[in-house]
Design a protein around this motif. Structure first.
Motif, PDB file in Angstrom:
ATOM      1  N   LEU A  13      -1.633   9.286   4.421  1.00 55.33           N
ATOM      2  CA  LEU A  13      -2.446   8.949   5.885  1.00 55.33           C
ATOM      3  C   LEU A  13      -1.055   8.619   6.167  1.00 55.33           C
ATOM      4  O   LEU A  13       0.324   8.610   5.715  1.00 55.33           O
ATOM      5  CB  LEU A  13      -3.045   7.757   5.630  1.00 55.33           C
ATOM      6  CG  LEU A  13      -3.904   7.899   4.456  1.00 55.33           C
ATOM      7  CD1 LEU A  13      -4.646   5.859   4.246  1.00 55.33           C
ATOM      8  CD2 LEU A  13      -5.355   7.855   5.168  1.00 55.33           C
ATOM      9  N   ILE A  58      -4.508   4.478  -2.122  1.00 53.40           N
ATOM     10  CA  ILE A  58      -6.631   4.192  -1.646  1.00 53.40           C
ATOM     11  C   ILE A  58      -6.570   6.025  -1.846  1.00 53.40           C
ATOM     12  O   ILE A  58      -8.084   6.074  -2.754  1.00 53.40           O
ATOM     13  CB  ILE A  58      -7.280   4.402  -0.659  1.00 53.40           C
ATOM     14  CG1 ILE A  58      -6.523   4.637   0.219  1.00 53.40           C
ATOM     15  CG2 ILE A  58      -7.363   2.647  -0.417  1.00 53.40           C
ATOM     16  CD1 ILE A  58      -7.674   4.619   1.161  1.00 53.40           C
ATOM     17  N   GLY A  59      -6.174   6.530  -2.726  1.00 55.74           N
ATOM     18  CA  GLY A  59      -6.391   8.115  -2.801  1.00 55.74           C
ATOM     19  C   GLY A  59      -5.278   8.884  -2.976  1.00 55.74           C
ATOM     20  O   GLY A  59      -4.170   8.519  -2.375  1.00 55.74           O
ATOM     21  N   LEU A 103       1.371  -1.114  -0.017  1.00 56.92           N
ATOM     22  CA  LEU A 103       0.403   0.104   0.124  1.00 56.92           C
ATOM     23  C   LEU A 103       1.075   1.437   0.293  1.00 56.92           C
ATOM     24  O   LEU A 103       1.859   1.489   0.943  1.00 56.92           O
ATOM     25  CB  LEU A 103      -0.692  -0.068   1.565  1.00 56.92           C
ATOM     26  CG  LEU A 103      -1.676  -1.024   1.025  1.00 56.92           C
ATOM     27  CD1 LEU A 103      -2.066  -1.515   2.409  1.00 56.92           C
ATOM     28  CD2 LEU A 103      -3.238  -0.831   0.495  1.00 56.92           C
ATOM     29  N   ALA A 104       0.184   2.033  -0.972  1.00 57.99           N
ATOM     30  CA  ALA A 104       1.288   3.398  -0.839  1.00 57.99           C
ATOM     31  C   ALA A 104       0.855   4.245  -1.538  1.00 57.99           C
ATOM     32  O   ALA A 104      -0.150   3.997  -2.444  1.00 57.99           O
ATOM     33  CB  ALA A 104       2.779   3.310  -1.894  1.00 57.99           C
ATOM     34  N   TYR A 161       5.796   5.318   9.060  1.00 55.15           N
ATOM     35  CA  TYR A 161       7.282   6.407   8.447  1.00 55.15           C
ATOM     36  C   TYR A 161       7.650   7.254   7.411  1.00 55.15           C
ATOM     37  O   TYR A 161       6.116   6.748   7.074  1.00 55.15           O
ATOM     38  CB  TYR A 161       7.779   5.720   9.239  1.00 55.15           C
ATOM     39  CG  TYR A 161       7.341   5.134  10.478  1.00 55.15           C
ATOM     40  CD1 TYR A 161       6.849   4.631  11.773  1.00 55.15           C
ATOM     41  CD2 TYR A 161       8.240   3.376  10.466  1.00 55.15           C
ATOM     42  CE1 TYR A 161       7.240   4.296  12.874  1.00 55.15           C
ATOM     43  CE2 TYR A 161       7.612   2.082  11.504  1.00 55.15           C
ATOM     44  CZ  TYR A 161       7.375   3.274  12.670  1.00 55.15           C
ATOM     45  OH  TYR A 161       6.582   2.368  13.638  1.00 55.15           O
ATOM     46  N   GLU A 162       8.775   6.801   6.736  1.00 57.78           N
ATOM     47  CA  GLU A 162       8.616   7.240   5.820  1.00 57.78           C
ATOM     48  C   GLU A 162       8.198   6.083   3.868  1.00 57.78           C
ATOM     49  O   GLU A 162       8.091   6.315   3.488  1.00 57.78           O
ATOM     50  CB  GLU A 162       9.747   8.043   5.198  1.00 57.78           C
ATOM     51  CG  GLU A 162      10.586   9.048   5.876  1.00 57.78           C
ATOM     52  CD  GLU A 162       9.348   9.991   5.369  1.00 57.78           C
ATOM     53  OE1 GLU A 162       9.548  10.406   3.718  1.00 57.78           O
ATOM     54  OE2 GLU A 162       8.822  11.362   6.375  1.00 57.78           O
ATOM     55  N   GLY A 163       7.566   5.197   4.341  1.00 60.14           N
ATOM     56  CA  GLY A 163       7.729   4.178   4.021  1.00 60.14           C
ATOM     57  C   GLY A 163       8.532   3.002   3.872  1.00 60.14           C
ATOM     58  O   GLY A 163       8.957   2.842   4.141  1.00 60.14           O
ATOM     59  N   GLY A 202       2.124   0.116   5.531  1.00 58.12           N
ATOM     60  CA  GLY A 202       3.326   0.570   5.585  1.00 58.12           C
ATOM     61  C   GLY A 202       3.658   1.363   6.316  1.00 58.12           C
ATOM     62  O   GLY A 202       2.365   1.632   6.774  1.00 58.12           O
ATOM     63  N   TYR A 239      -3.514  11.310  -1.841  1.00 55.41           N
ATOM     64  CA  TYR A 239      -3.021  12.265  -0.224  1.00 55.41           C
ATOM     65  C   TYR A 239      -2.313  10.775   0.733  1.00 55.41           C
ATOM     66  O   TYR A 239      -2.450   9.810   0.448  1.00 55.41           O
ATOM     67  CB  TYR A 239      -4.440  11.981   0.129  1.00 55.41           C
ATOM     68  CG  TYR A 239      -5.518  11.422   0.380  1.00 55.41           C
ATOM     69  CD1 TYR A 239      -6.366  11.707  -0.934  1.00 55.41           C
ATOM     70  CD2 TYR A 239      -5.510   9.979   1.596  1.00 55.41           C
ATOM     71  CE1 TYR A 239      -7.990  10.033  -0.334  1.00 55.41           C
ATOM     72  CE2 TYR A 239      -6.430   8.783   1.209  1.00 55.41           C
ATOM     73  CZ  TYR A 239      -7.246   9.005   0.674  1.00 55.41           C
ATOM     74  OH  TYR A 239      -8.431   8.284   0.210  1.00 55.41           O
ATOM     75  N   GLY A 245      -0.612   4.985   7.552  1.00 51.22           N
ATOM     76  CA  GLY A 245       0.123   4.279   7.595  1.00 51.22           C
ATOM     77  C   GLY A 245      -0.699   3.547   6.509  1.00 51.22           C
ATOM     78  O   GLY A 245      -1.805   4.064   6.273  1.00 51.22           O
ATOM     79  N   GLY A 246      -0.623   2.355   6.556  1.00 51.10           N
ATOM     80  CA  GLY A 246      -1.524   1.264   5.419  1.00 51.10           C
ATOM     81  C   GLY A 246      -2.388   0.923   5.803  1.00 51.10           C
ATOM     82  O   GLY A 246      -3.212   0.224   5.161  1.00 51.10           O
TER      83      GLY A 246
HETATM   84  C1  LIG Z   1       3.434   8.475   5.520  1.00 52.54           C
HETATM   85  S1  LIG Z   1       3.061   7.482   4.732  1.00 52.54           S
HETATM   86  C2  LIG Z   1       4.462   7.383   3.626  1.00 52.54           C
HETATM   87  C3  LIG Z   1       4.145   8.135   2.621  1.00 52.54           C
HETATM   88  C4  LIG Z   1       5.625   8.629   1.646  1.00 52.54           C
HETATM   89  N1  LIG Z   1       7.395   9.191   2.608  1.00 52.54           N
HETATM   90  C5  LIG Z   1       4.993   9.082   0.812  1.00 52.54           C
HETATM   91  O1  LIG Z   1       5.580  10.514   0.560  1.00 52.54           O
HETATM   92  O2  LIG Z   1       4.837   9.047  -0.550  1.00 52.54           O
HETATM   93  C6  LIG Z   1       3.290   5.830   5.191  1.00 52.54           C
HETATM   94  C7  LIG Z   1       2.467   4.438   4.890  1.00 52.54           C
HETATM   95  O3  LIG Z   1       1.022   4.802   4.566  1.00 52.54           O
HETATM   96  C8  LIG Z   1       0.848   4.116   3.689  1.00 52.54           C
HETATM   97  N2  LIG Z   1       0.140   5.205   2.746  1.00 52.54           N
HETATM   98  C9  LIG Z   1      -0.120   6.426   3.424  1.00 52.54           C
HETATM   99  N3  LIG Z   1      -1.165   6.709   2.127  1.00 52.54           N
HETATM  100  C10 LIG Z   1      -1.843   5.921   1.712  1.00 52.54           C
HETATM  101  C11 LIG Z   1      -2.333   6.553   0.368  1.00 52.54           C
HETATM  102  N4  LIG Z   1      -3.308   7.156  -0.685  1.00 52.54           N
HETATM  103  N5  LIG Z   1      -2.509   4.848  -0.120  1.00 52.54           N
HETATM  104  C12 LIG Z   1      -2.509   3.748   0.409  1.00 52.54           C
HETATM  105  N6  LIG Z   1      -1.458   3.195   1.052  1.00 52.54           N
HETATM  106  C13 LIG Z   1      -1.155   4.583   1.782  1.00 52.54           C
HETATM  107  C14 LIG Z   1       1.088   3.315   2.907  1.00 52.54           C
HETATM  108  O4  LIG Z   1       1.502   2.300   3.105  1.00 52.54           O
HETATM  109  C15 LIG Z   1       3.179   4.162   3.467  1.00 52.54           C
HETATM  110  O5  LIG Z   1       3.908   3.544   3.267  1.00 52.54           O
END
Ligand SMILES: C[S@@+](CC[C@H](N)C(=O)[O-])C[C@H]1O[C@@H](n2cnc3c(N)ncnc32)[C@H](O)[C@@H]1O
Length: 237
Positions: free
Chosen positions: A141, A136-137, A90-91, A118-120, A116, A139, A143-144
């Motif tokens: 979140l 999922i969009g 999930l990213a 933190y930074e992923g 994921g 934006y 975490g995953g």
């Molecule tokens: C804070 S986020 C990392 C964001 C990453 N540094 C970036 O800028 O793309 C942490 C984790 O949340 C999950 N996540 C955050 N937003 C998501 C989204 N819109 N869809 C799916 N997973 C998401 C992912 O697993 C990601 O590794």
């Protein structure tokens, strides 16, 4: 369908598993299981992440930790796993989850979701272990986990027995029955409230006209969705 979720917060999924439609499908043989990958780390003190090479903010989930957790769960080199089952990282930047992808995933017998934090993920997790990267969009979140829940909810409600009335899933937004358009409006009692009257056709008992009215409203909504944002009205109206 068997869904394995790799997460640092397995307790979040207790709520999901208790929801009616998920409980309905797990009662008929499907299951959701969580793997806390912290429990499989080969590093000391439960470490799962590290600072990014090249510098910058935040921590990155380590490839050796996910390797170890996937290997412990499936007993194979995770590089080979994705040929046998969908392993979905999930990213935010991944393939957008839509009804087509949900249908595709609902036909799989097994799914693995990687959440994921933190930074992923270290990019090598995505390159070498994942079969798919799903968002999922557009934006970010924290975490995953919520993304995994959205995916599970959307996918599992498509499975036989999930919904009280199977017809609910046949004709709903984006289904083939509505030519991929959003669903038409619904109304219930009272027929008039504060001067807002339910469309007469719905009170007529005339099934063909009702069906035609619903089709028209649905395709109108579909046409509005395809307009550029400044020409469109809110998509559900
Ligand atoms: C804070 S986020 C990392 C964001 C990453 N540094 C970036 O800028 O793309 C942490 C984790 O949340 C999950 N996540 C955050 N937003 C998501 C989204 N819109 N869809 C799916 N997973 C998401 C992912 O697993 C990601 O590794």
């Amino acid at each position: 369908m068997n869904v394995d979720i790799f997460t640092l917060f397995p307790e979040w999924f207790e709520w999901l598993s208790a929801q009616r439609h998920i409980a309905n499908v797990t009662a008929t043989g499907s299951r959701i299981e969580c793997v806390n990958f912290r429990e499989h780390t080969p590093l000391g003190a439960g470490q799962v992440d590290d600072t990014p090479f090249g510098g910058g903010a935040g921590m990155v989930l380590r490839v050796d930790v996910l390797d170890s957790a996937l290997r412990a769960r499936y007993g194979v080199d995770p590089v080979e796993l994705r040929a046998a089952r969908r392993v979905i990282a999930l990213a935010p930047g991944g393939r957008l989850l839509d009804d087509g992808l949900v249908d595709e995933l609902a036909s799989e017998p097994e799914l693995t979701l990687l959440c994921g934090r933190y930074e992923g993920f270290d990019e090598r997790i995505i390159e070498h272990f994942a079969s798919d990267v799903v968002s999922i969009g557009r934006y970010v979140l924290s975490g995953g986990e919520l993304a995994a829940m959205v995916l599970c909810d959307a996918v599992m409600r498509k499975l036989p027995g999930a919904l009280g009335d199977e017809r609910s899933a046949e004709e709903e937004s984006f289904s083939a029955a509505l030519d991929g358009n959003p669903e038409y409006p619904h109304y219930t009692r009272p027929a008039e409230y504060r001067g807002w009257r339910v469309p007469e056709v719905l009170l007529s008992g005339h099934h063909e006209r009702i069906e035609q009215w619903r089709r028209e409203r649905s395709s109108e909504r579909g046409a509005r969705r395809s307009l550029p944002p400044d020409e469109s009205v809110p998509p559900t109206r």
